[in-house]
Scaffold this motif. Structure first.
Motif, PDB file in Angstrom:
ATOM      1  N   MET A   1       0.841  -1.188   0.000  1.00 11.30           N
ATOM      2  CA  MET A   1       0.000   0.000   0.000  1.00 11.30           C
ATOM      3  C   MET A   1       0.878   1.240   0.000  1.00 11.30           C
ATOM      4  SD  MET A   1      -3.001  -1.087   2.658  1.00 11.30           S
ATOM      5  CE  MET A   1      -1.827  -1.434   3.981  1.00 11.30           C
ATOM      6  N   MET A   2       0.436   2.251  -0.726  1.00  8.57           N
ATOM      7  CA  MET A   2       1.298   3.403  -0.904  1.00  8.57           C
ATOM      8  C   MET A   2       0.485   4.696  -0.879  1.00  8.57           C
ATOM      9  SD  MET A   2       2.875   5.546  -3.717  1.00  8.57           S
ATOM     10  CE  MET A   2       2.079   4.801  -5.077  1.00  8.57           C
ATOM     11  N   VAL A   3       1.073   5.700  -0.239  1.00 12.83           N
ATOM     12  CA  VAL A   3       0.523   7.049  -0.259  1.00 12.83           C
ATOM     13  C   VAL A   3       1.525   7.933  -0.964  1.00 12.83           C
ATOM     14  CG1 VAL A   3      -0.141   9.036   1.144  1.00 12.83           C
ATOM     15  CG2 VAL A   3      -0.791   6.745   1.869  1.00 12.83           C
ATOM     16  N   SER A   4       1.062   8.815  -1.819  1.00 16.08           N
ATOM     17  CA  SER A   4       1.940   9.689  -2.571  1.00 16.08           C
ATOM     18  C   SER A   4       2.781  10.546  -1.636  1.00 16.08           C
ATOM     19  CB  SER A   4       1.102  10.599  -3.488  1.00 16.08           C
ATOM     20  OG  SER A   4       1.888  11.640  -4.004  1.00 16.08           O
ATOM     21  N   GLU A   5       4.099  10.427  -1.732  1.00 14.14           N
ATOM     22  CA  GLU A   5       4.997  11.190  -0.865  1.00 14.14           C
ATOM     23  C   GLU A   5       4.893  12.687  -1.131  1.00 14.14           C
ATOM     24  OE1 GLU A   5       6.715  10.183   1.641  1.00 14.14           O
ATOM     25  OE2 GLU A   5       6.140   8.106   1.386  1.00 14.14           O
ATOM     26  N   ALA A   6       4.729  13.058  -2.401  1.00 11.92           N
ATOM     27  CA  ALA A   6       4.627  14.475  -2.738  1.00 11.92           C
ATOM     28  C   ALA A   6       3.405  15.099  -2.097  1.00 11.92           C
ATOM     29  CB  ALA A   6       4.564  14.648  -4.253  1.00 11.92           C
ATOM     30  N   ALA A   7       2.346  14.294  -2.018  1.00 14.65           N
ATOM     31  CA  ALA A   7       1.107  14.822  -1.474  1.00 14.65           C
ATOM     32  C   ALA A   7       1.131  14.909   0.040  1.00 14.65           C
ATOM     33  CB  ALA A   7      -0.064  13.950  -1.920  1.00 14.65           C
ATOM     34  N   THR A   8       1.800  13.957   0.721  1.00 11.73           N
ATOM     35  CA  THR A   8       1.719  13.921   2.176  1.00 11.73           C
ATOM     36  C   THR A   8       2.277  15.173   2.817  1.00 11.73           C
ATOM     37  OG1 THR A   8       3.813  12.702   2.253  1.00 11.73           O
ATOM     38  CG2 THR A   8       1.797  11.415   2.315  1.00 11.73           C
ATOM     39  N   GLY A  34      -9.026  -4.584   3.854  1.00 15.98           N
ATOM     40  CA  GLY A  34      -8.398  -3.627   4.758  1.00 15.98           C
ATOM     41  C   GLY A  34      -9.291  -2.481   5.188  1.00 15.98           C
ATOM     42  N   SER A  35     -10.407  -2.258   4.492  1.00 14.16           N
ATOM     43  CA  SER A  35     -11.212  -1.066   4.788  1.00 14.16           C
ATOM     44  C   SER A  35     -11.926  -1.160   6.139  1.00 14.16           C
ATOM     45  CB  SER A  35     -12.232  -0.823   3.677  1.00 14.16           C
ATOM     46  OG  SER A  35     -13.175  -1.884   3.600  1.00 14.16           O
ATOM     47  N   ILE A  36     -12.472  -2.314   6.448  1.00 16.69           N
ATOM     48  CA  ILE A  36     -13.208  -2.459   7.713  1.00 16.69           C
ATOM     49  C   ILE A  36     -12.263  -2.299   8.898  1.00 16.69           C
ATOM     50  CG2 ILE A  36     -14.621  -3.993   9.116  1.00 16.69           C
ATOM     51  CD1 ILE A  36     -16.012  -2.840   6.603  1.00 16.69           C
ATOM     52  N   ASN A  37     -11.102  -2.927   8.817  1.00 10.90           N
ATOM     53  CA  ASN A  37     -10.127  -2.788   9.903  1.00 10.90           C
ATOM     54  C   ASN A  37      -9.621  -1.357  10.014  1.00 10.90           C
ATOM     55  OD1 ASN A  37     -10.259  -5.433  10.806  1.00 10.90           O
ATOM     56  ND2 ASN A  37      -8.595  -6.141   9.478  1.00 10.90           N
ATOM     57  N   ALA A  38      -9.541  -0.649   8.884  1.00  7.03           N
ATOM     58  CA  ALA A  38      -9.106   0.747   8.921  1.00  7.03           C
ATOM     59  C   ALA A  38     -10.101   1.592   9.706  1.00  7.03           C
ATOM     60  CB  ALA A  38      -8.953   1.285   7.499  1.00  7.03           C
ATOM     61  N   ASP A 261      -5.452   2.763  -1.008  1.00  7.44           N
ATOM     62  CA  ASP A 261      -6.740   2.405  -0.416  1.00  7.44           C
ATOM     63  C   ASP A 261      -6.932   3.141   0.904  1.00  7.44           C
ATOM     64  OD1 ASP A 261      -5.029   1.022   1.331  1.00  7.44           O
ATOM     65  OD2 ASP A 261      -5.311  -0.878   0.284  1.00  7.44           O
ATOM     66  N   LEU A 262      -8.102   2.932   1.499  1.00  7.67           N
ATOM     67  CA  LEU A 262      -8.439   3.581   2.775  1.00  7.67           C
ATOM     68  C   LEU A 262      -7.479   3.159   3.873  1.00  7.67           C
ATOM     69  CD1 LEU A 262     -10.374   5.238   4.575  1.00  7.67           C
ATOM     70  CD2 LEU A 262     -11.796   3.167   4.786  1.00  7.67           C
ATOM     71  N   ALA A 263      -7.092   1.896   3.875  1.00  9.08           N
ATOM     72  CA  ALA A 263      -6.181   1.418   4.911  1.00  9.08           C
ATOM     73  C   ALA A 263      -4.869   2.201   4.900  1.00  9.08           C
ATOM     74  CB  ALA A 263      -5.907  -0.075   4.715  1.00  9.08           C
ATOM     75  N   ALA A 264      -4.361   2.504   3.713  1.00 12.81           N
ATOM     76  CA  ALA A 264      -3.116   3.270   3.616  1.00 12.81           C
ATOM     77  C   ALA A 264      -3.295   4.683   4.145  1.00 12.81           C
ATOM     78  CB  ALA A 264      -2.639   3.305   2.163  1.00 12.81           C
ATOM     79  N   VAL A 265      -4.430   5.292   3.862  1.00 13.21           N
ATOM     80  CA  VAL A 265      -4.695   6.652   4.345  1.00 13.21           C
ATOM     81  C   VAL A 265      -4.763   6.682   5.862  1.00 13.21           C
ATOM     82  CG1 VAL A 265      -6.371   8.543   4.369  1.00 13.21           C
ATOM     83  CG2 VAL A 265      -5.897   7.338   2.238  1.00 13.21           C
ATOM     84  N   VAL A 266      -5.511   5.749   6.441  1.00 14.15           N
ATOM     85  CA  VAL A 266      -5.650   5.713   7.898  1.00 14.15           C
ATOM     86  C   VAL A 266      -4.306   5.443   8.562  1.00 14.15           C
ATOM     87  CG1 VAL A 266      -6.658   4.416   9.825  1.00 14.15           C
ATOM     88  CG2 VAL A 266      -8.091   5.096   7.882  1.00 14.15           C
ATOM     89  N   LYS A 267      -3.530   4.540   7.990  1.00 15.84           N
ATOM     90  CA  LYS A 267      -2.213   4.234   8.567  1.00 15.84           C
ATOM     91  C   LYS A 267      -1.333   5.473   8.597  1.00 15.84           C
ATOM     92  CE  LYS A 267       1.821   1.224   7.999  1.00 15.84           C
ATOM     93  NZ  LYS A 267       2.427   0.134   7.193  1.00 15.84           N
ATOM     94  N   GLN A 268      -1.296   6.200   7.502  1.00 14.96           N
ATOM     95  CA  GLN A 268      -0.431   7.380   7.437  1.00 14.96           C
ATOM     96  C   GLN A 268      -0.913   8.507   8.349  1.00 14.96           C
ATOM     97  OE1 GLN A 268       2.482   7.923   5.818  1.00 14.96           O
ATOM     98  NE2 GLN A 268       2.480   5.760   5.281  1.00 14.96           N
ATOM     99  N   THR A 269      -2.223   8.704   8.442  1.00 12.37           N
ATOM    100  CA  THR A 269      -2.732   9.849   9.211  1.00 12.37           C
ATOM    101  C   THR A 269      -2.825   9.565  10.698  1.00 12.37           C
ATOM    102  OG1 THR A 269      -5.005   9.146   8.726  1.00 12.37           O
ATOM    103  CG2 THR A 269      -4.046  10.802   7.296  1.00 12.37           C
TER     104      THR A 269
END
Length: 274
Positions: A1-8, A34-38, A261-269
């Motif tokens: 799972m990946m979140v855009s580094e430029a955007a973060t 991963g969405s439900i666990n997120a 995905d949502l899981a990546a967003v929740v993990k990063q934030t």
């Protein structure tokens, strides 16, 4: 799972989440991995969130039951659908106006939950409410046609062209709108769903968080990112629905984040123990 580094680097601290459903939490009847666990992680951390969906053929009770079937328990007030804001609007401004509904039973269930009056005959309706109708018949269309020909004004829960289903992209409310508008010559007066400010205000009223501290997470540039930009919220685009990274790269409307995905967003934030 990946979140855009430029955007973060653009994103500020997140204190509230506005989360899309179709294409973000689930596709058709299946939860996205991963969405439900997120979402459960947000619950564990006591971070406020609402589901904000353009689904107008569901009631909140139906949506709550669908999520429970996927193993996620949420309060009904954490679910805001385009059928919900449509019903709220009509209750506030036209509480005594009889309504004809073109859509699946969930729309009528949501209208009834706000004590709105459903017309006995289409000719008696003052408003026609159009939403997704997955069991649409000629009779359904013709009754809606009769309502508008008899003077009913048109309100649509949303105007999305497609949504992600179990077997791929599916025609959405725009198809139902087109049939009525083109045959009656009458235009839709109000579209209630994302990216309208009405939807954003409804989400903020539940979250009780400042707009700039909220993050909208969804799979649509127009509906989700568009809503966030208009309301002054932060935005995260995920690629579990209809849009591709190539589509996103070519768009003038750019999210603050792009993630698998949502899981990546929740993990990063939530890193750092927010």
């Amino acid at each position: 799972m990946m979140v855009s580094e430029a955007a973060t680097s653009k994103v500020r601290q997140v204190k509230g989440y506005v989360i899309d459903l179709d294409g973000t939490v689930y596709t058709g009847q299946s939860a996205i991995p991963g969405s439900i666990n997120a979402v459960k992680e947000l619950q564990r951390r006591k971070l406020p969130f609402v589901f904000l969906s353009n689904r107008g053929n569901y009631s909140r009770a139906m949506c709550k039951a669908k999520l429970e079937g996927m193993g996620l328990s949420v309060k009904e007030e954490q679910i805001i659908l385009s059928s919900t804001v449509t019903a709220q609007y009509l209750q506030q401004h036209y509480p005594d106006s009889p309504i004809w509904a073109l859509g699946d039973p969930g729309l009528r269930e949501e209208l009834a939950s706000f004590q709105l009056k459903l017309a006995r005959l289409p000719e008696e309706a003052e408003w026609l409410v159009i939403t997704l109708h997955e069991t649409l018949s000629y009779t359904d269309l013709n009754l809606a046609f009769r309502a508008v020909r008899s003077g009913a004004r048109i309100i649509a829960t949303n105007a999305d062209k497609m949504f992600p289903g179990d077997e791929g992209d599916c025609i959405d409310v725009a198809g139902m709108i087109g049939a009525i508008v083109h045959t009656t010559g009458k235009e839709v007066e109000l579209v209630m769903g994302k990216p309208s400010s009405i939807m954003a205000e409804a989400a903020l009223n539940v979250l009780q968080v400042q707009a700039e501290e909220c993050l909208v997470v969804g799979d649509s540039l127009v509906s989700d990112v568009g809503l966030g930009k208009t309301a002054g919220m932060q935005t995260a685009l995920v690629f579990t629905g209809s849009i591709t990274r190539h589509d996103a790269a070519d768009s003038q409307l750019q999210p603050d984040w792009m993630a698998d995905d949502l899981a990546a967003v929740v993990k990063q934030t939530t890193l750092g123990g927010q």
